[in-house]
Design a protein around this motif. Structure first.
Motif, mmCIF file in Angstrom:
data_model
loop_
_atom_site.group_PDB
_atom_site.id
_atom_site.type_symbol
_atom_site.label_atom_id
_atom_site.label_comp_id
_atom_site.label_asym_id
_atom_site.label_seq_id
_atom_site.Cartn_x
_atom_site.Cartn_y
_atom_site.Cartn_z
ATOM 1 N N ARG A 119 0.823 -1.214 0.000
ATOM 2 C CA ARG A 119 0.000 0.000 0.000
ATOM 3 C C ARG A 119 0.865 1.276 0.000
ATOM 4 N N ASP A 120 1.905 1.289 0.855
ATOM 5 C CA ASP A 120 2.741 2.490 0.952
ATOM 6 C C ASP A 120 3.427 2.805 -0.372
ATOM 7 N N LEU A 121 3.858 1.736 -1.044
ATOM 8 C CA LEU A 121 4.537 1.908 -2.334
ATOM 9 C C LEU A 121 3.564 2.448 -3.391
ATOM 10 N N MET A 122 2.349 1.884 -3.382
ATOM 11 C CA MET A 122 1.343 2.341 -4.351
ATOM 12 C C MET A 122 1.021 3.814 -4.103
ATOM 13 N N ILE A 123 0.859 4.193 -2.853
ATOM 14 C CA ILE A 123 0.538 5.598 -2.551
ATOM 15 C C ILE A 123 1.707 6.497 -2.975
ATOM 16 N N ARG A 124 2.928 5.993 -2.777
ATOM 17 C CA ARG A 124 4.098 6.780 -3.200
ATOM 18 C C ARG A 124 4.071 6.983 -4.722
ATOM 19 N N TYR A 125 3.723 5.915 -5.472
ATOM 20 C CA TYR A 125 3.618 6.050 -6.934
ATOM 21 C C TYR A 125 2.521 7.053 -7.293
ATOM 22 N N PHE A 126 1.350 6.923 -6.674
ATOM 23 C CA PHE A 126 0.242 7.834 -6.987
ATOM 24 C C PHE A 126 0.638 9.290 -6.677
ATOM 25 N N LYS A 127 1.362 9.479 -5.561
ATOM 26 C CA LYS A 127 1.806 10.848 -5.216
ATOM 27 C C LYS A 127 2.755 11.380 -6.282
ATOM 28 N N SER A 128 3.637 10.527 -6.773
ATOM 29 C CA SER A 128 4.604 10.998 -7.782
ATOM 30 C C SER A 128 3.881 11.347 -9.087
ATOM 31 N N VAL A 129 2.817 10.592 -9.412
ATOM 32 C CA VAL A 129 2.020 10.937 -10.602
ATOM 33 C C VAL A 129 1.358 12.293 -10.390
ATOM 34 N N LYS A 130 0.797 12.481 -9.214
ATOM 35 C CA LYS A 130 0.111 13.759 -8.921
ATOM 36 C C LYS A 130 1.089 14.930 -9.095
ATOM 37 N N GLU A 131 2.306 14.747 -8.602
ATOM 38 C CA GLU A 131 3.318 15.806 -8.736
ATOM 39 C C GLU A 131 3.692 16.066 -10.193
ATOM 40 N N PRO A 206 -12.404 -0.160 -4.316
ATOM 41 C CA PRO A 206 -12.365 0.782 -3.182
ATOM 42 C C PRO A 206 -10.946 1.022 -2.666
ATOM 43 N N GLU A 207 -10.092 -0.018 -2.721
ATOM 44 C CA GLU A 207 -8.698 0.191 -2.282
ATOM 45 C C GLU A 207 -8.005 1.189 -3.214
ATOM 46 N N ILE A 208 -8.207 1.020 -4.524
ATOM 47 C CA ILE A 208 -7.527 1.894 -5.496
ATOM 48 C C ILE A 208 -7.999 3.343 -5.337
ATOM 49 N N THR A 209 -9.322 3.532 -5.243
ATOM 50 C CA THR A 209 -9.820 4.914 -5.139
ATOM 51 C C THR A 209 -9.412 5.529 -3.793
ATOM 52 N N GLU A 210 -9.412 4.721 -2.731
ATOM 53 C CA GLU A 210 -8.994 5.261 -1.423
ATOM 54 C C GLU A 210 -7.518 5.684 -1.458
ATOM 55 N N MET A 211 -6.686 4.861 -2.106
ATOM 56 C CA MET A 211 -5.253 5.212 -2.166
ATOM 57 C C MET A 211 -5.039 6.465 -3.006
#
Ligand SMILES: C[S@@+](CC[C@H](N)C(=O)[O-])C[C@H]1O[C@@H](n2cnc3c(N)ncnc32)[C@H](O)[C@@H]1O
Length: 258
Positions: A119-131, A206-211
């Protein structure tokens, strides 16, 4: 046997994918997207489709594997005009730290981001996309699921001159992780076993949208496929939905606005 040729002619439908991205961005933002990054781009067929739509479009394809990028260069980018060739660039980089930013659109398709099993890795990837997105940018992902996604199975599909074989070799319900393979067999009976292998975690919607929301995206909406009344099959039209159908196997899009 050229595994990338077979892959492109069995797995991908880049025209339909880009139709969805173009029209959804236009509807959400009221103007067309221009700058697109294709994460996990492989042979960069989707990025090539993007730049072929408009001379003002630009695309960057990002993949860790230099060999698949080389194949994309020699077989897909080489088909482009001199002008189009200037609209696209392939980057041999990790999507986690891809260098291109100020994008209108980032794509993570063919479930490639399921490679991030923590989960932490996925959120890190999503954050990098957002940036990497400009302030009005949109992140497009696809996802698959349904009760057959959690099964060990082999599915065959006839293609032009060969058979595509999808194998879900193992599935562990305790951690939702699976080992999958793609095999090909030509009509002459020549086999290409384990042409591609994927070790994925099957994430639920729900996991994907929550992350995505945890990573800071303003929205994270599921676009579900409609049903053709006559055939009972999917009609290829994906709309923002809150209620899906309990199908054996489904594919949908997730759209997250920065
Ligand atoms: C399932 S394939 C998808 C290829 C292509 N996007 C498509 O739709 O056909 C996954 C691709 O992701 C690449 N990949 C895996 N992890 C990566 C990472 N951390 N950064 C960049 N590319 C990665 C692999 O090299 C492979 O080409």
């Amino acid at each position: 046997m050229d595994k990338h040729y077979y892959y492109q002619n069995s797995v991908q439908c880049v025209e339909a994918e880009i139709d969805f991205v173009e029209s959804t961005y236009q509807t959400l933002k009221g103007h067309p997207a221009k700058k697109l990054r294709e994460d996990f781009c492989g042979t960069a067929q989707t990025a090539c489709e993007w730049i072929s739509r408009d001379a003002a479009n630009q695309a960057w394809g990002v993949d860790l594997d230099p060999l698949v990028l080389q194949w994309g260069n020699e077989n897909n980018l080489n088909q482009l005009t001199v002008q189009q060739r200037q609209q696209i660039q392939l980057l041999n980089e990790d999507v986690m730290s891809a260098s291109i930013a100020e994008l209108d659109v980032v794509l993570a398709m063919n479930f490639s981001y399921f490679i991030f099993i923590e989960r932490d890795l996925m959120i890190r990837y999503f954050k990098s996309v957002k940036e990497s997105l400009q302030s009005n940018g949109v992140f497009f992902l696809d996802a698959f699921g349904g009760y057959e996604a959690a099964k060990e199975l082999v599915e065959e599909r006839e293609c032009d001159g060969f058979t595509y074989i999808w194998e879900q070799a193992t599935f562990n319900p305790i951690n939702s992780q699976m080992q999958c393979y793609i095999h090909f067999v030509t009509d002459e009976g020549v086999r290409l076993d384990k042409a591609f292998d994927y070790y994925w975690r099957i994430w639920t919607l729900p996991e994907i949208t929550e992350m995505l929301l945890t990573a800071g995206f303003k929205t994270a909406e599921v676009y579900w496929e409609g049903t053709d009344e006559k055939t009972g099959e999917g009609d290829g039209i994906y709309t923002s939905s809150k209620l899906g159908t309990a199908d054996a196997g489904w594919v949908c899009y997730v759209v997250a606005e920065k």
